[in-house]
Design an enzyme around this catalytic site. Sequence first.
Site, short mmCIF file in Angstrom:
data_model
loop_
_atom_site.label_atom_id
_atom_site.label_comp_id
_atom_site.label_asym_id
_atom_site.label_seq_id
_atom_site.Cartn_x
_atom_site.Cartn_y
_atom_site.Cartn_z
N HIS A 345 -6.75 7.85 -11.69
CA HIS A 345 -5.77 7.15 -10.84
C HIS A 345 -4.43 6.91 -11.50
O HIS A 345 -3.59 6.21 -10.94
CB HIS A 345 -6.32 5.79 -10.40
N LYS A 533 4.10 -4.45 -3.66
CA LYS A 533 3.19 -3.70 -4.54
C LYS A 533 3.15 -4.44 -5.86
O LYS A 533 3.94 -5.36 -6.07
CB LYS A 533 3.69 -2.26 -4.74
N ARG A 534 2.24 -4.04 -6.77
CA ARG A 534 2.23 -4.66 -8.09
C ARG A 534 3.60 -4.51 -8.73
O ARG A 534 4.30 -3.53 -8.48
CB ARG A 534 1.22 -3.97 -9.01
N LYS A 539 7.58 1.42 -10.95
CA LYS A 539 7.74 1.30 -9.50
C LYS A 539 9.17 0.94 -9.10
O LYS A 539 9.55 1.01 -7.96
CB LYS A 539 6.76 0.27 -8.93
N THR A 641 -0.58 3.90 -1.72
CA THR A 641 -1.30 3.84 -0.45
C THR A 641 -0.55 2.90 0.50
O THR A 641 -0.68 3.03 1.72
CB THR A 641 -2.74 3.33 -0.65
N LYS A 645 0.32 2.91 4.76
CA LYS A 645 0.16 1.77 5.68
C LYS A 645 1.46 1.52 6.45
O LYS A 645 1.44 1.28 7.66
CB LYS A 645 -0.24 0.51 4.90
#
Length: 793
Positions: A345, A533-534, A539, A641, A645
Amino acid sequence: MFSEKNAFQESFKKRLEQSYSISFNDSTRAQQFVTLSQMVREHISKEWIETNERYRQGKKQTYYLSIEFLLGRLLGQNLINLGLYETLETWLRDIGIPLEELENVEPDAGLGNGGLGRLAACFLDSLASLGLPGHGFGIRYKHGLFEQKMVDGFQMELPENWLRYGYVWEVRKSDLAVEVPFWGSVDVVERKEGIKFRHVDAEYVKAVPYDIPVIGYGGETVNTLRLWTAETSSFTLNQDVLKYKKETEAISEFLYPDDSNDDGKILRLKQQYFLVSASIRSILRQHLNNGGKLQNLHERVAIHINDTHPVLAIPELMRVLLDDYQMSWEDAWHVTENTFAYTNHTTLSEALERWPIRIFRPLLPRIFMIVEEINERFCKSLWEQYPGEWERIEKMAIVAKDEVRMAHLAIAGSHSVNGVAWLHTEILKNREMNDFYQFSPQKFNNKTNGITHRRWLLKANPELTALLTDTIGDGFKKDASELSKLAPFAEDSAFLEKLWNVKLKRKEILAKRIFEQNGIKVDPTSIFDVQVKRLHAYKRQLLNVLHILSLYNKLKKEPSFHMPPRTFIFGAKASPGYFYAKRIIKLIHSVADLVNNDPDTKGIITVVFMENYRVSLAEDIIPAADISEQISTASKEASGTGNMKFMMNGAVTMGTLDGANVEILEQTGPDDIFIFGLKAEEVMAYERDGGYRSMDYYHHDSLIRRTLDQLVNGKLDDEGLFDVIYDSLLAENDQYFVLKDFEAYRIAQEEAGRIYEQDPERWRKMMVKNISGSGIFSSDRTIKEYANEIWNI
Ligand code: 26V
């Protein structure tokens, strides 16, 4: 129980009064929630038993081992899957109970951090909904992921306590407890047939299972999620009982204990072995009870390893087959390799697990021996393939440099290794795991992630679900690929109008929640631009917040500058020990304070940070988004992911060509997504060859310069809080290419704003294209691929 209104209402009231000795009129929402949930559990018990019976007939089973399961709330989802939601909503309203309020009483089961744990939960839903025999194994942490409280813009972590009032969905199975050994030593016994090994003088921990039903859509299949709790064992006689009790219970106390010191590392390794040892025992017991033989285990059982955390399942199965059942190494290895499959992952090297031998060997002496033996045989087979290539073999070894490399063990011991999006798998094959790919190319395959549309569409967005049902029928509920039927409605202006109103409704709901939680009034007609998100440097929440700050500067300095009103919404938890990530959270708050309170920009830019991001909050945020921020440095996000969504709920992606964004682009086409920035190839070339100097972007771009200077000139704070961020961008040459991608991001954002404001029809068509193209990202599609191509179920 749920077939007739009066009977339901009567029995609901009666149970409530009997279990709490309270009159119905005095009962609380919490009591009502528990009563209703218990009724649901009883209602499905027949299907649960029957599902187990069906599986006992010898059908091949899949077991998904994961250190995280991020389930969120179950009541609403269970009612939807049982087809009872709307009925019960009406029947309860009749007796003065809003079902939504009962749902809100339920604590999130937050046994995970982010994508990896939520993926496991989506997979369970898809397995059951497709009627496939697939079960989860995990740990029943007493405290899930911490609760985030914001104090002056700083993240504080409070222990989460989801079990405080008991958990209605679980069933304790004391009779199925197993013993897990730690410490001790290995005894060598000589026998006629050869040498045998035994783990002796171990300290035992009792693993007690709690089962949670996983109710599939349609209600016919009810699979099981089994979570283990650590308790003291009567097999261990101990001098210091209190110490033993404390150390034992610590195993299932916290998700991700701090592992910056050796004690923390030992605890995490204990958790991992605890999970796999108990699970393997449970799997073998069921297999043997059903008449299976050990020699054919792999024909009736597939075990999936979610990232490397459960990888000790491989040597553990070997241990049982060798020591407890006297199988030969060759036979045991054949069974083991064909039983296991592994998913990677992340390619970030700091997230790849390695255990120091000094920690591993004393805690798990027999497992360590087996890992060494696996390593020796593996290296021997490498030697046969690559004679004389010491360097390559050392690089690929499972045990080397005083460490056990968990990813290498996973690849060696599995028949399948997969990445979670096309680009991610290519990077694994061609770079990160290239040596292994060359050695055994047949093991490698891609399985692009997915999300369960039952939670992220039917449950989270009933308004959109109703509109879709009116427009294309309800076939998409079972088969998400039917969402493609929506495509022609991009030309139907009456439909576009209705779609717009649904989005507006969802934005109003979120605006209300923002006002209640943050005291900030946001305009539902402004663009809702969302990044949840985290928190992690790769990111690039930083890119987003610097862009906001630059917009603010422009509004202040250039009277002619115009932008459509935007509400920037953030949600993110930072890992407690991740200092830099926490500073970015603080920066978001400081920028929010600045822009939200300046009369010159009020109503044009609003910044909102919603605290304690979690599954149930995501269900309110995602349906309300216009823009979905997926802006990781290309090559770093394995899949993502959240991106899927948002797409399914009609948000348009603002993203880099990273992770599954690449495949989202394939579905929307280039006109219905905003793609910007460096490509993965380019990022990797800079990382390999150098050639990027962030300072140049500071010197040559006055917008960047002015914005960065504000991090350190006292405008946002006067204590140097943001020096570390400034330094990471300039002195440390901006590892994640924030400044390099800044201008491209700015332009893409401007374009999005322009279309939204000046060509609303075009925007609405983009929304349709996103929804109609999102069916492929249902986890039903993903799970069918796993079932057909890996598990053979
Ligand atoms: C963990 C850590 C821990 C130490 C600090 C750095 C770091 C960085 C990343 C991770 C992630 C561990 C694995 C993980 O959660 N991966 C996520 O899996 C999702 C489901 O496949 C996928 O969508 C996300 O892109 C991926 O980040």
